[in-house]
Design an enzyme around this catalytic site. Sequence first.
Site, mmCIF file in Angstrom:
data_model
loop_
_atom_site.group_PDB
_atom_site.id
_atom_site.type_symbol
_atom_site.label_atom_id
_atom_site.label_comp_id
_atom_site.label_asym_id
_atom_site.label_seq_id
_atom_site.Cartn_x
_atom_site.Cartn_y
_atom_site.Cartn_z
ATOM 1 N N GLY A 245 14.225 22.626 39.749
ATOM 2 C CA GLY A 245 14.412 23.161 41.176
ATOM 3 C C GLY A 245 14.647 21.958 42.370
ATOM 4 N N TYR A 330 26.911 32.807 45.406
ATOM 5 C CA TYR A 330 25.840 32.546 46.212
ATOM 6 C C TYR A 330 26.457 32.247 47.583
ATOM 7 C CZ TYR A 330 23.711 31.300 41.628
ATOM 8 O OH TYR A 330 23.221 31.255 40.359
ATOM 9 N N CYS A 357 42.276 37.968 41.328
ATOM 10 C CA CYS A 357 42.740 39.071 42.089
ATOM 11 C C CYS A 357 41.502 39.587 42.804
ATOM 12 C CB CYS A 357 43.383 40.096 41.291
ATOM 13 S SG CYS A 357 44.958 39.451 40.595
ATOM 14 N N TYR A 386 26.043 24.158 36.697
ATOM 15 C CA TYR A 386 26.237 25.630 36.880
ATOM 16 C C TYR A 386 27.658 25.837 37.255
ATOM 17 C CZ TYR A 386 21.342 25.724 36.944
ATOM 18 O OH TYR A 386 19.874 25.383 36.829
HETATM 19 N N1 PLP Z 1 13.250 25.485 34.476
HETATM 20 C C1 PLP Z 1 13.603 26.843 34.357
HETATM 21 C C2 PLP Z 1 12.656 27.697 33.591
HETATM 22 C C3 PLP Z 1 14.751 27.496 35.193
HETATM 23 O O1 PLP Z 1 14.838 28.781 35.069
HETATM 24 C C4 PLP Z 1 15.579 26.664 35.816
HETATM 25 C C5 PLP Z 1 16.680 27.166 36.577
HETATM 26 O O2 PLP Z 1 16.801 28.351 37.001
HETATM 27 C C6 PLP Z 1 15.447 25.224 35.670
HETATM 28 C C7 PLP Z 1 14.368 24.784 34.898
HETATM 29 C C8 PLP Z 1 16.305 24.466 36.534
HETATM 30 O O3 PLP Z 1 16.617 24.609 37.715
HETATM 31 P P1 PLP Z 1 17.425 23.439 38.590
HETATM 32 O O4 PLP Z 1 18.821 23.474 37.695
HETATM 33 O O5 PLP Z 1 17.439 24.003 40.002
HETATM 34 O O6 PLP Z 1 16.733 22.284 38.345
#
Ligand code: PLP
Length: 433
Positions: A245, A330, A357, A386
């Site tokens: 995160g 998003y 489209c 991503y």
């Molecule tokens: N760990 C778990 C279990 C996740 O589901 C995710 C992303 O959804 C991450 C780590 C990595 O998140 P981030 O790319 O925000 O660090």
Amino acid sequence: MQRVGMLRPNEILEDREGVLHIDGVSALELAERFDTPLYVMSERRIRNNYRRVYETFSKRYRKVKVYYSAKANTNLSILKILEEEGSCLDAVSPGEVFLALKAGFKPERILYTGTSVRDDELRFLSESGVTINVDSLSQLRRLLKISTPETISVRVNPEVGAGHHEHVVTAGRESKFGIWEEKVVEAYRTALEAGVKHFGIQMHIGSGILSVEPFTVATENLLKIANRVHEEVGIGFEFIDLGGGLGVPYKPEEEELNLDLLAEKVTALYRERVEQYGLGEPTLCVEPGRYIVCDAGVLLTRVNTVKVTPFKRFVGVDAGFNTLIRPAMYGSYHPVVVANRLNEPGEETYTIVGPICESGDILAKDRMLPRIQEGDLIAVLNAGAYGYSMSSQYNSRPRCAEVLVMDGEYALIRERETLHSLLEGQHYPPWLK
Ligand code: PLP
């Protein structure tokens, strides 16, 4: 190194006489050689991002493991780079485990955190020898019928979530992820009674978090739950995993995550609580995905059309949300530059759109950019996380290629799909033959 337009200084992006260079390689040359859309990944930046996270935490706590969260980018070469760095790996599907093993990760360096996991997947994971982090009691019971792993981890919902968008908040009341405190004790007791010997505990509260507070609040909650399990079930933890995160700023006004402060606060709290609760010295794990690969990636896309309507100035490029879905999914902002006009001032407000489209196929809205012409090359920055991993063949467009750059050198690391890729695995039923 020269700054690129309004961008923050970044060790891989450079303005050489108006042309964007990525770790010494001309974006124009890459687009010419490999065509567009094209993801360009910097090996140097990936290595440095990994090392920054590992060093920042490990200088404050003796036992640290960084699990690269593969979902952000599963290109084999990227996985290989992180394997070489000594990273561990967070996988969320059998496919990610398969790719990680192919890239050279030993199973003991892989933690599997799935949700809504099938029995055959549990069998595959057991046979692979990876550590499983269970997301529900049902999953745990089904797993224990298949085998009794040496080690089990439980994903806990620490009751607080955070993230850049509601879709990426993965803890708290609305979340499908993890086990709530009242069921956590039962989960560990069930595993212990089945003969499991070693334990971990994990959380992941969300993605794209730029402030420290959500991490400390959630860490406090997780450690309280770990203590309750320790007291009521009588087990200890080999590792305590705080999830990923860690955010990266995308918008010019966003502040960078203060990694030092995050590591300082989290490790201080962690050390204090494990001592207070008598939990020994469990390994502290973090699972960053975005932080490792986001700003190591640039998406190059060519301008097909400039279309002026009474209300808008559209730039039509060859990458749509089939190639980069984050803006459509998003409402995400990605910095955008004209890769062949870095030394020209912003003159017009443009909205950059793709070939899909759907009206939602917008990569960047109302951006002040130099006067754009057909054939110009747009670089979408911070596209390494991503990006490719969420791309699709929507509108029957083959997926694009990926290139790795390193200190002036480059190599193709994933071929562009062709029209024939669209036929792969398709069959007519007998009655249509
Ligand atoms: N760990 C778990 C279990 C996740 O589901 C995710 C992303 O959804 C991450 C780590 C990595 O998140 P981030 O790319 O925000 O660090």
